[in-house]
Design an enzyme around this catalytic site. Structure first.
Site, PDB file in Angstrom:
ATOM      1  N   ARG A  64       0.786  -1.295   0.046  1.00  0.00           N
ATOM      2  CA  ARG A  64      -0.026   0.056   0.004  1.00  0.00           C
ATOM      3  C   ARG A  64       0.902   1.330  -0.150  1.00  0.00           C
ATOM      4  O   ARG A  64       0.366   2.249  -0.408  1.00  0.00           O
ATOM      5  CB  ARG A  64      -0.974  -0.100   1.241  1.00  0.00           C
ATOM      6  N   GLU A 101       4.802 -10.057  15.144  1.00  0.00           N
ATOM      7  CA  GLU A 101       4.174 -10.701  16.436  1.00  0.00           C
ATOM      8  C   GLU A 101       4.453 -12.097  16.656  1.00  0.00           C
ATOM      9  O   GLU A 101       4.960 -12.510  17.874  1.00  0.00           O
ATOM     10  CB  GLU A 101       2.647 -10.526  16.457  1.00  0.00           C
TER      11      GLU A 101
HETATM   12  P1  AMP Z   1       4.349  -2.037  11.773  1.00  0.00           P
HETATM   13  O1  AMP Z   1       5.474  -2.971  11.378  1.00  0.00           O
HETATM   14  O2  AMP Z   1       3.799  -2.742  12.978  1.00  0.00           O
HETATM   15  O3  AMP Z   1       4.583  -0.563  12.020  1.00  0.00           O
HETATM   16  O4  AMP Z   1       3.273  -2.381  10.690  1.00  0.00           O
HETATM   17  C1  AMP Z   1       3.091  -1.384   9.673  1.00  0.00           C
HETATM   18  C2  AMP Z   1       2.742  -2.380   8.283  1.00  0.00           C
HETATM   19  O5  AMP Z   1       1.749  -3.169   8.570  1.00  0.00           O
HETATM   20  C3  AMP Z   1       2.406  -1.482   7.310  1.00  0.00           C
HETATM   21  O6  AMP Z   1       2.890  -1.864   6.091  1.00  0.00           O
HETATM   22  C4  AMP Z   1       0.652  -1.314   7.428  1.00  0.00           C
HETATM   23  O7  AMP Z   1       0.198  -1.472   6.123  1.00  0.00           O
HETATM   24  C5  AMP Z   1       0.268  -2.748   8.032  1.00  0.00           C
HETATM   25  N1  AMP Z   1      -0.302  -2.507   8.995  1.00  0.00           N
HETATM   26  C6  AMP Z   1      -0.181  -2.791  10.486  1.00  0.00           C
HETATM   27  N2  AMP Z   1      -1.427  -2.710  11.386  1.00  0.00           N
HETATM   28  C7  AMP Z   1      -2.361  -2.313  10.326  1.00  0.00           C
HETATM   29  C8  AMP Z   1      -3.623  -2.201  10.667  1.00  0.00           C
HETATM   30  N3  AMP Z   1      -4.289  -1.986  11.932  1.00  0.00           N
HETATM   31  N4  AMP Z   1      -4.611  -1.683   9.427  1.00  0.00           N
HETATM   32  C9  AMP Z   1      -4.031  -1.615   8.326  1.00  0.00           C
HETATM   33  N5  AMP Z   1      -2.611  -1.983   8.032  1.00  0.00           N
HETATM   34  C10 AMP Z   1      -1.695  -2.244   9.094  1.00  0.00           C
END
Ligand code: AMP
Length: 176
Positions: A64, A101
């Site tokens: 995205r 996770e």
């Molecule tokens: P993080 O590494 O935990 O910051 O996760 C970021 C990535 O996971 C991004 O590329 C987001 O597109 C996706 N992502 C994580 N949580 C969500 C959520 N609640 N809704 C949509 N996309 C998410």
């Protein structure tokens, strides 16, 4: 545009509970993307913020991040660099693994994508725990890129992703 005005864009984001798994509230941006005014407002605001920053590459994260990153690179008149999941990029890559996770994930970037000293803007749709973006920052820096800022459409503030990116400037438009 003030932060409150950016948050006004939140009405275009759709919450999908329990996607892709139970307990996650997925922030669906397709409802913003399909609205020509909302998509334009989001992109114009990013363009305004970075147009005078002399950015030479927008680096965006699969998948995205490509939507905003690609359009923004075109508007800024700079190069676009995709960061992809392992095995998708066809030429030589640098790879980085980071913790999820459960388990780990690996992202890759082409070894010739960034020159030493280039000003790079990192773009993704959403900052959650910051694991993904901080891994990509490490990749960019390993290649000698100079990260101007990391920009996100959405930030889930309660997950403290900024702490993982504390060595970098972080900008987000819509906060939860
Ligand atoms: P993080 O590494 O935990 O910051 O996760 C970021 C990535 O996971 C991004 O590329 C987001 O597109 C996706 N992502 C994580 N949580 C969500 C959520 N609640 N809704 C949509 N996309 C998410």
């Amino acid at each position: 545009m003030s932060q409150e005005n950016f948050n006004e864009l939140a009405k275009y984001i759709r919450d999908i509970p329990d996607f892709p798994k139970k307990g996650i509230i997925f922030k669906d941006i397709t409802t913003l993307l399909k609205d020509k005014e909302a998509f334009k407002r989001a992109l114009d605001a990013l363009y305004k913020r970075y147009k005078d920053k002399d950015i030479s590459k927008v680096v965006a994260i699969e998948s995205r991040g490509f939507i905003f990153g690609g359009a923004l690179a075109y508007k800024l008149g700079c190069g676009f660099v995709p960061v992809r999941k392992k095995g998708k990029l066809p030429s030589q890559t640098h790879a980085i693994s980071y913790d999820l996770e459960y388990g780990t994930d690996t992202l890759e970037i082409h070894t010739d994508a960034i020159e030493t000293g280039e000003k790079v803007l990192l773009v993704d749709d959403l900052l959650a725990t910051g694991g993904t973006a901080s891994a990509v920052c490490r990749l960019i820096e390993k290649m000698g890129g100079d990260i101007t800022e990391a920009a996100f459409l959405i930030e889930l503030v309660f997950l403290h992703g900024r702490e993982k990116l504390k060595d970098h400037k972080v900008f987000s438009m819509i906060t939860y």
